[in-house]
Design a protein around this motif. Sequence first.
Motif, mmCIF file in Angstrom:
data_model
loop_
_atom_site.group_PDB
_atom_site.id
_atom_site.type_symbol
_atom_site.label_atom_id
_atom_site.label_comp_id
_atom_site.label_asym_id
_atom_site.label_seq_id
_atom_site.Cartn_x
_atom_site.Cartn_y
_atom_site.Cartn_z
ATOM 1 N N GLY A 209 -10.804 -4.854 -4.154
ATOM 2 C CA GLY A 209 -11.087 -3.608 -4.832
ATOM 3 C C GLY A 209 -11.534 -3.838 -6.270
ATOM 4 O O GLY A 209 -11.618 -4.970 -6.751
ATOM 5 N N THR A 210 -11.805 -2.749 -6.947
ATOM 6 C CA THR A 210 -12.247 -2.788 -8.340
ATOM 7 C C THR A 210 -11.179 -2.180 -9.232
ATOM 8 O O THR A 210 -10.669 -1.100 -8.948
ATOM 9 N N SER A 211 -10.854 -2.885 -10.288
ATOM 10 C CA SER A 211 -9.850 -2.384 -11.223
ATOM 11 C C SER A 211 -10.371 -1.130 -11.908
ATOM 12 O O SER A 211 -11.521 -1.082 -12.373
ATOM 13 N N GLN A 212 -9.512 -0.131 -11.992
ATOM 14 C CA GLN A 212 -9.902 1.125 -12.623
ATOM 15 C C GLN A 212 -9.860 1.038 -14.144
ATOM 16 O O GLN A 212 -10.351 1.944 -14.821
ATOM 17 N N GLN A 213 -9.273 -0.041 -14.668
ATOM 18 C CA GLN A 213 -9.200 -0.210 -16.111
ATOM 19 C C GLN A 213 -10.280 -1.156 -16.640
ATOM 20 O O GLN A 213 -11.010 -0.818 -17.560
ATOM 21 N N SER A 214 -10.368 -2.338 -16.051
ATOM 22 C CA SER A 214 -11.363 -3.309 -16.520
ATOM 23 C C SER A 214 -12.738 -3.088 -15.896
ATOM 24 O O SER A 214 -13.722 -3.658 -16.386
ATOM 25 N N PHE B 231 0.825 -1.205 0.000
ATOM 26 C CA PHE B 231 0.000 0.000 0.000
ATOM 27 C C PHE B 231 0.859 1.255 0.000
ATOM 28 O O PHE B 231 0.612 2.197 -0.769
ATOM 29 N N VAL B 232 1.882 1.283 0.854
ATOM 30 C CA VAL B 232 2.730 2.476 0.958
ATOM 31 C C VAL B 232 3.507 2.700 -0.332
ATOM 32 O O VAL B 232 3.541 3.820 -0.875
ATOM 33 N N LEU B 233 4.125 1.647 -0.852
ATOM 34 C CA LEU B 233 4.924 1.806 -2.071
ATOM 35 C C LEU B 233 4.055 2.198 -3.260
ATOM 36 O O LEU B 233 4.472 2.993 -4.110
ATOM 37 N N THR C 176 -0.870 2.089 -16.108
ATOM 38 C CA THR C 176 -2.069 2.928 -16.042
ATOM 39 C C THR C 176 -2.370 3.409 -14.626
ATOM 40 O O THR C 176 -3.438 3.995 -14.392
ATOM 41 N N LEU C 177 -1.431 3.148 -13.696
ATOM 42 C CA LEU C 177 -1.622 3.535 -12.291
ATOM 43 C C LEU C 177 -2.944 3.012 -11.733
ATOM 44 O O LEU C 177 -3.672 3.723 -11.028
ATOM 45 N N ASP C 178 -3.229 1.759 -12.060
ATOM 46 C CA ASP C 178 -4.412 1.093 -11.516
ATOM 47 C C ASP C 178 -4.054 0.578 -10.114
ATOM 48 O O ASP C 178 -3.616 -0.567 -9.942
ATOM 49 N N LEU C 179 -4.221 1.443 -9.117
ATOM 50 C CA LEU C 179 -3.712 1.153 -7.780
ATOM 51 C C LEU C 179 -4.322 -0.108 -7.157
ATOM 52 O O LEU C 179 -3.591 -0.917 -6.575
ATOM 53 N N PRO C 180 -5.630 -0.330 -7.202
ATOM 54 C CA PRO C 180 -6.161 -1.574 -6.612
ATOM 55 C C PRO C 180 -5.577 -2.824 -7.263
ATOM 56 O O PRO C 180 -5.274 -3.795 -6.568
ATOM 57 N N ALA C 181 -5.390 -2.790 -8.589
ATOM 58 C CA ALA C 181 -4.826 -3.957 -9.273
ATOM 59 C C ALA C 181 -3.369 -4.162 -8.891
ATOM 60 O O ALA C 181 -2.923 -5.296 -8.678
ATOM 61 N N VAL C 182 -2.605 -3.083 -8.792
ATOM 62 C CA VAL C 182 -1.192 -3.191 -8.398
ATOM 63 C C VAL C 182 -1.072 -3.780 -6.999
ATOM 64 O O VAL C 182 -0.234 -4.666 -6.735
ATOM 65 N N MET C 183 -1.896 -3.299 -6.063
ATOM 66 C CA MET C 183 -1.849 -3.832 -4.707
ATOM 67 C C MET C 183 -2.300 -5.290 -4.675
ATOM 68 O O MET C 183 -1.772 -6.096 -3.902
ATOM 69 N N GLY D 58 1.938 -11.511 -15.019
ATOM 70 C CA GLY D 58 2.926 -10.564 -15.520
ATOM 71 C C GLY D 58 2.317 -9.523 -16.431
ATOM 72 O O GLY D 58 2.568 -8.314 -16.271
ATOM 73 N N GLN D 59 1.515 -9.970 -17.378
ATOM 74 C CA GLN D 59 0.827 -9.044 -18.281
ATOM 75 C C GLN D 59 -0.115 -8.132 -17.510
ATOM 76 O O GLN D 59 -0.184 -6.919 -17.760
ATOM 77 N N TYR D 60 -0.837 -8.718 -16.577
ATOM 78 C CA TYR D 60 -1.804 -7.938 -15.802
ATOM 79 C C TYR D 60 -1.092 -6.895 -14.947
ATOM 80 O O TYR D 60 -1.542 -5.742 -14.847
ATOM 81 N N ALA D 61 0.032 -7.277 -14.340
ATOM 82 C CA ALA D 61 0.791 -6.341 -13.508
ATOM 83 C C ALA D 61 1.363 -5.208 -14.356
ATOM 84 O O ALA D 61 1.361 -4.041 -13.931
ATOM 85 N N TYR D 62 1.852 -5.538 -15.540
ATOM 86 C CA TYR D 62 2.427 -4.503 -16.403
ATOM 87 C C TYR D 62 1.375 -3.476 -16.821
ATOM 88 O O TYR D 62 1.592 -2.259 -16.727
#
Length: 341
Positions: free
Chosen positions: A84-89, A28-30, A303-310, A294-298
Amino acid sequence: MRSPFARFLVRRIVTAVLLALGITLVTFVLTNLVPGDPVAANLGQRALGDPAIVAQWRADHGLDRPLPQQYLLHLEGLLHGDLGTSQQSHRPVLDDLSEAVPATLELAGAAILVSLILGVGFGVIAALRRDRISDHVLRVLSLIGISVPTFWLALVAFYVFFFRLQITPGSGRIDPGMTPPPQVTGLYTIDALLSGRWDVLSSAVGHLAAPALVLALYTIGLLTRFTRSAVLEVLGQDYVRAARAKGLPGRVVLFRYVLRPALVPIITVAGLAFGSLLSGTVLVEAVFAWPGVGQYAYKSATTLDLPAVMGVGLVVGVVYLVINLVVDVLYGVIDPRVRVS
């Protein structure tokens, strides 16, 4: 619980839970320290110029609250299985990961299976034939496997075997137009086998072969060198010399007196390698268009999709914790001294 090994496992499980909590905090912090504005990354320029739309978007995604409160809301969602909900999908992150994780598990699982068979086998051969031609050849090949960049090898393999020679199928998990098998595990090879879809099984294995071998090359080289060292160390023990002096067959000495104690450090390396394969498949998945983590993380990071990154960070961290726990259990299964220590 009188068993020392049982108490050890309980302590490890409690530690794993605490580490998982720490992973959520670090992730979360990073994620929030990443430069860039998720509002600008997800809204168009026209919408970005409207303060009302920006304020509404921040409120909808909880970005208008203080960071400690955002983290507590994040933990509350995790306790209820909500990533959370992905901000892209615009789908729940858990649903996205439930499709991406099995694809990466299938790829990494095939790679580690090939790595264990070839890496341990080559390492044992190199140790038994120390300082002979076969030993030198295997050591050189393992050094090449460790040294060659995986992303470069993936590009070369895709170009040569698909584009030029047309030996392997193209990108993706199965041929275009082919219907995926009924989902049971999410692994196409296993699901196709369970449903009797032999055409899908053949296609899935063909698509899996090239990326799995590319991923496995580094781990094969690593396991070959590490297995050779571990086996050579055990071969020098007094009990192995005693077993040979008693006239036991070489096969019995190898499997009963040499390979079993040598497996303890090998399992440690294999567990860490499997975790690295799961979390380090970004470039290989990009080259072979493999729809995994890997693809999903990239895509989430760009796109700065924070919920997906976390969500991806949490999954990768939990995978490492589970692998370490499994390795600890295998220690006790393989080495009786661990169970009583």
